[in-house]
Design an enzyme around this catalytic site. Structure first.
Site, mmCIF file in Angstrom:
data_model
loop_
_atom_site.group_PDB
_atom_site.id
_atom_site.type_symbol
_atom_site.label_atom_id
_atom_site.label_comp_id
_atom_site.label_asym_id
_atom_site.label_seq_id
_atom_site.Cartn_x
_atom_site.Cartn_y
_atom_site.Cartn_z
ATOM 1 N N ALA A 2 -46.793 38.519 6.189
ATOM 2 C CA ALA A 2 -45.517 37.565 5.583
ATOM 3 C C ALA A 2 -44.749 38.469 4.777
ATOM 4 C CB ALA A 2 -46.326 36.433 4.755
ATOM 5 N N CYS A 10 -57.181 16.186 -18.476
ATOM 6 C CA CYS A 10 -58.400 15.430 -19.478
ATOM 7 C C CYS A 10 -59.021 14.283 -18.402
ATOM 8 C CB CYS A 10 -57.768 14.813 -20.384
ATOM 9 S SG CYS A 10 -59.119 14.003 -21.477
ATOM 10 N N VAL A 36 -52.148 27.150 -5.502
ATOM 11 C CA VAL A 36 -52.325 26.686 -6.813
ATOM 12 C C VAL A 36 -51.872 27.797 -7.704
ATOM 13 C CG1 VAL A 36 -54.272 25.123 -6.216
ATOM 14 C CG2 VAL A 36 -54.818 27.198 -7.061
ATOM 15 N N HIS A 75 -51.788 21.073 -3.899
ATOM 16 C CA HIS A 75 -52.989 21.124 -4.223
ATOM 17 C C HIS A 75 -53.250 21.382 -5.636
ATOM 18 C CE1 HIS A 75 -54.688 22.071 0.342
ATOM 19 N NE2 HIS A 75 -54.098 20.666 -0.064
ATOM 20 N N CYS A 117 -58.749 14.065 -27.364
ATOM 21 C CA CYS A 117 -59.932 13.104 -27.314
ATOM 22 C C CYS A 117 -61.229 13.630 -27.346
ATOM 23 C CB CYS A 117 -59.925 11.965 -26.360
ATOM 24 S SG CYS A 117 -59.899 12.639 -24.709
ATOM 25 N N GLY A 145 -48.715 31.926 6.435
ATOM 26 C CA GLY A 145 -49.985 32.192 5.662
ATOM 27 C C GLY A 145 -51.099 31.035 5.414
ATOM 28 N N THR A 146 -51.075 30.338 6.272
ATOM 29 C CA THR A 146 -52.086 29.345 6.283
ATOM 30 C C THR A 146 -53.046 29.117 7.501
ATOM 31 O OG1 THR A 146 -52.681 26.911 5.677
ATOM 32 C CG2 THR A 146 -50.450 27.468 6.795
ATOM 33 N N SER A 147 -54.309 28.662 7.346
ATOM 34 C CA SER A 147 -55.098 28.835 8.355
ATOM 35 C C SER A 147 -54.901 27.332 8.928
ATOM 36 C CB SER A 147 -56.694 28.965 8.042
ATOM 37 O OG SER A 147 -56.845 27.927 7.013
#
Ligand code: BJW
Length: 254
Positions: free
Chosen positions: A240, A135, A111, A127, A159, A196-198
């Site tokens: 990586a 909002c 993210v 993600h 708002c 690089g991800t589990s």
């Protein structure tokens, strides 16, 4: 599956350059490990965020409903950390790949926005993005790079509704259109890099399996084995930012 030992001189699997050179449609799936060398903390593992923070108190819709200020303090802290981080060689190689292959898609779980900063445009942020707020009343999305935020928790200018980070928390569905695009791309790619991800968080973790079922070659790059390692064609153990530049060199050589 072949495993290479971890060192800075990475022994690449034979003919890997050839596999890259002949690939027509390439998908890269990335996780927190790609940004780790930029200084962004990962979630799991020895120095991961979940070692120090409880998921259910920070990264669920229930946590936000219970204590939006606490959740926002955590995100504000992380935004501050990420703001000082720059793309590393892994991000840059992945950005270069976009120009190289006939069809290319980056699917990231990150993210932090570092892939975009590195130059990727053909990309899906599964993600969400920590630099976008949403909002909770109207659903309006707002780009926001203020660090630290001047008001916690932030409120919608239009708002007055509570704003939340536009990220996907546990138990929340991913954006169906984004997920459908990711699914379509992995079904038709001939090469997928998983970096690089589990590979434990669904539905992202299933994407390489789908690609494999559709006969793509899967290359994993990680500093340690994951549940995916035994299913892929090549599992390369290494950082990586070291392995990806080596892969590109192999592509140029062959
Ligand atoms: C290096 C390195 C270096 C380090 N070089 N490598 C099916 C089965 C079981 C459970 C589920 C299921 N379907 C859904 C679930 C529940 C849940 C889930 O998957 N749980 C599992 C953990 C068991 N999934 C969800 O809740 C998802 N929603 C969903 O499926 O909804 C369904 C639904 C439908 C209809 C109505 C309602 C619901 C949502 C998941 C959202 C994940 N969110 C987070 C937070 C995002 C916001 C934020 O950042 O704050 O996303 S959690 C966190 O994990 C974050 C990450 O993107 C994600 C993946 O983590 P990642 O990137 O893999 O990082 P790490 O830390 O785990 O791993 C780093 C890796 O890098 C390690 O392997 C290192 O070794 C490596 N590494 N340095 C190379 N230099």
């Amino acid at each position: 599956m072949k495993n290479n030992s971890q060192s800075d001189a990475i022994p690449l699997p034979p003919h890997i350059g050839d596999a890259l050179a002949t690939a027509r449609s390439v998908v890269v799936l990335t996780g927190a490990g790609v940004s780790a060398e930029s200084g962004v903390p990962t979630f799991r593992g020895k120095d991961g965020l979940w070692r120090h923070y409880r998921v259910e108190e920070l990264a669920t819709p229930q946590a936000f409903a219970r204590n939006p200020l606490l959740v926002w303090e955590w995100y504000d802290w992380r935004r501050g950390l990420i703001a000082d981080c720059k793309p590393n060689p892994a991000h840059k190689v992945i950005a270069g790949m976009e120009q190289h292959f006939e069809e290319f898609l980056l699917i990231t779980q990150n993210v932090d926005g570092l892939h975009r900063q590195a130059g990727n445009r053909q990309m899906l942020e599964l993600h969400g993005n920590i630099w976008r707020l949403r909002c909770t009343r109207e659903g309006t999305k707002i780009e926001n790079i203020e660090v630290p935020l001047s008001r916690l928790p932030p409120r919608c200018d239009r708002c007055g509704g509570l704003l939340r980070p536009d990220v996907i928390w546990f138990g929340e569905p991913l954006d169906p259109e984004t997920l459908a695009k990711a699914w379509r791309a992995v079904e038709k790619c001939d090469l997928m890099l998983v970096v690089g991800t589990s590979a434990v968080v669904e539905p992202a973790a299933s994407l390489p399996i789908i690609a494999k079922q559709h006969n793509a070659m899967i290359i994993e790059i990680n500093i340690e084995p994951t549940p995916l390692s035994r299913l892929v064609d090549h599992s390369i153990t290494g950082r990586a930012s070291v392995v990806l530049p080596e892969l590109v060199k192999a592509l140029v050589k062959e």
